[in-house]
Design an enzyme around this catalytic site. Structure first.
Site, PDB file in Angstrom:
ATOM      1  N   SER A  60       4.020   4.647   4.665  1.00  0.00           N
ATOM      2  CA  SER A  60       4.583   5.437   6.220  1.00  0.00           C
ATOM      3  C   SER A  60       4.021   6.918   6.102  1.00  0.00           C
ATOM      4  CB  SER A  60       5.951   5.750   5.967  1.00  0.00           C
ATOM      5  OG  SER A  60       6.956   4.733   5.135  1.00  0.00           O
TER       6      SER A  60
HETATM    7  N1  SAH Z   1       7.392   3.907   0.029  1.00  0.00           N
HETATM    8  C1  SAH Z   1       5.452   3.504   0.368  1.00  0.00           C
HETATM    9  C2  SAH Z   1       5.484   2.279   1.623  1.00  0.00           C
HETATM   10  C3  SAH Z   1       5.654   0.828   1.534  1.00  0.00           C
HETATM   11  S1  SAH Z   1       5.304  -0.041   2.186  1.00  0.00           S
HETATM   12  C4  SAH Z   1       4.585   4.367  -0.407  1.00  0.00           C
HETATM   13  O1  SAH Z   1       5.384   5.186   0.438  1.00  0.00           O
HETATM   14  O2  SAH Z   1       4.078   3.835  -0.109  1.00  0.00           O
HETATM   15  C5  SAH Z   1       6.701  -1.407   1.974  1.00  0.00           C
HETATM   16  C6  SAH Z   1       6.306  -2.017   0.850  1.00  0.00           C
HETATM   17  O3  SAH Z   1       7.289  -2.358  -0.096  1.00  0.00           O
HETATM   18  C7  SAH Z   1       5.651  -2.667  -0.112  1.00  0.00           C
HETATM   19  O4  SAH Z   1       4.352  -2.237  -0.457  1.00  0.00           O
HETATM   20  C8  SAH Z   1       5.751  -4.410  -0.440  1.00  0.00           C
HETATM   21  O5  SAH Z   1       5.338  -4.940  -1.299  1.00  0.00           O
HETATM   22  C9  SAH Z   1       7.303  -4.199  -0.906  1.00  0.00           C
HETATM   23  N2  SAH Z   1       8.132  -4.671  -0.987  1.00  0.00           N
HETATM   24  C10 SAH Z   1       9.153  -5.994   0.139  1.00  0.00           C
HETATM   25  N3  SAH Z   1       9.590  -7.066   0.071  1.00  0.00           N
HETATM   26  C11 SAH Z   1      10.159  -6.008  -1.764  1.00  0.00           C
HETATM   27  C12 SAH Z   1      11.508  -6.576  -2.068  1.00  0.00           C
HETATM   28  N4  SAH Z   1      11.640  -7.369  -2.074  1.00  0.00           N
HETATM   29  N5  SAH Z   1      10.968  -5.178  -3.472  1.00  0.00           N
HETATM   30  C13 SAH Z   1      10.877  -4.740  -3.632  1.00  0.00           C
HETATM   31  N6  SAH Z   1       9.264  -4.124  -3.193  1.00  0.00           N
HETATM   32  C14 SAH Z   1       8.852  -4.585  -1.632  1.00  0.00           C
END
Ligand code: SAH
Length: 226
Positions: free
Chosen positions: A63
């Site tokens: 993000s």
């Molecule tokens: N906070 C992160 C942003 C990651 S983007 C950062 O600082 O990089 C959102 C993430 O949520 C992705 O990596 C995706 O794979 C994960 N995601 C999606 N659905 C999910 C679920 N059901 N359980 C756990 N993670 C999930």
């Protein structure tokens, strides 16, 4: 020398966030402490301190810093609070939260095993004591409940899953993007697309004995929860 440049860029980013957001000094200090360039792919390091999202592989994104700042502020956590993160991604957001709550207090689950492994190694190398597990946010870390706060970095369809709300103590917060089908134009509305447009809102829930209080914090855009 590389480090000196990154430190200056990071200070400029924090100045930008101080002007452009209502982020608390505590949140800004946390952002000032985390080396964001260590979390982005090599090819994107030049943009690590720009206030925008960046790709982190597997179709996922880290993000924009202002969104991390807003979400960390809404979580209202302090030193010693235990926090549950759904969507570790590269681990950046977890590191910012760990700066506030301290070592051993952030539990993060990531759906894509390769991202979970890379984030665990990276956080460990950078000295962050964050527990990262590959799995689904609906089920992971149930044995560690209750948490003081929880947040999702992926958009939940319709509502925050009950399992996540139930893992948060009474009085605790859940911050999450939630996707709703905005069908104000009717099923056949939306300029002939044949389907209604999905829109996401950032919501904050405060858990009560008998349910939740829900606040809306505006339109957002996140990758979908799986
Ligand atoms: N906070 C992160 C942003 C990651 S983007 C950062 O600082 O990089 C959102 C993430 O949520 C992705 O990596 C995706 O794979 C994960 N995601 C999606 N659905 C999910 C679920 N059901 N359980 C756990 N993670 C999930």
């Amino acid at each position: 020398m590389d480090d000196v440049d990154h430190a200056a860029e990071r200070r400029r980013l924090v100045e930008h966030l101080r002007r452009r957001t209502d982020a608390s000094e505590r949140t800004l200090s946390a952002i000032a402490a985390v080396p964001r360039h260590e979390f982005v792919p090599d090819g994107d390091r030049a943009h690590a301190y720009a206030d925008r999202p960046l790709p982190i592989g597997h179709g996922q994104t880290i993000s924009a810093p202002h969104m991390v700042a807003v979400m960390v502020d809404l979580l209202e956590v302090s030193s010693g609070d235990r926090v549950f993160e759904v969507g570790t991604g590269c681990g950046y957001h977890a590191a910012v939260v760990a700066e506030i709550v301290g070592p051993g207090n952030v539990y993060s689950v990531e759906y894509v095993p390769e991202l979970a492994d890379a984030a665990r190694d990276r956080l460990d190398r950078l000295g962050y004591d964050v527990t990262v597990r590959a799995g689904d946010g609906r089920t992971a870390f149930a044995e560690r409940a209750p948490f003081d706060a929880a947040y999702l970095t992926c958009a939940a369809p319709g509502a925050v899953p009950d399992e996540i709300v139930e893992r948060t103590r009474v009085g605790g917060r859940v911050v999450a993007p939630v996707e709703s089908n905005d069908d104000a134009g009717g099923l056949l509305g939306g300029v002939g697309t044949g389907r209604s447009a999905a829109s996401q809102r950032l919501v904050r829930l405060t858990v009560r004995d008998d349910g939740v209080d829900r606040e809306d914090h505006g339109a957002v855009r996140f990758v979908p929860m799986r």
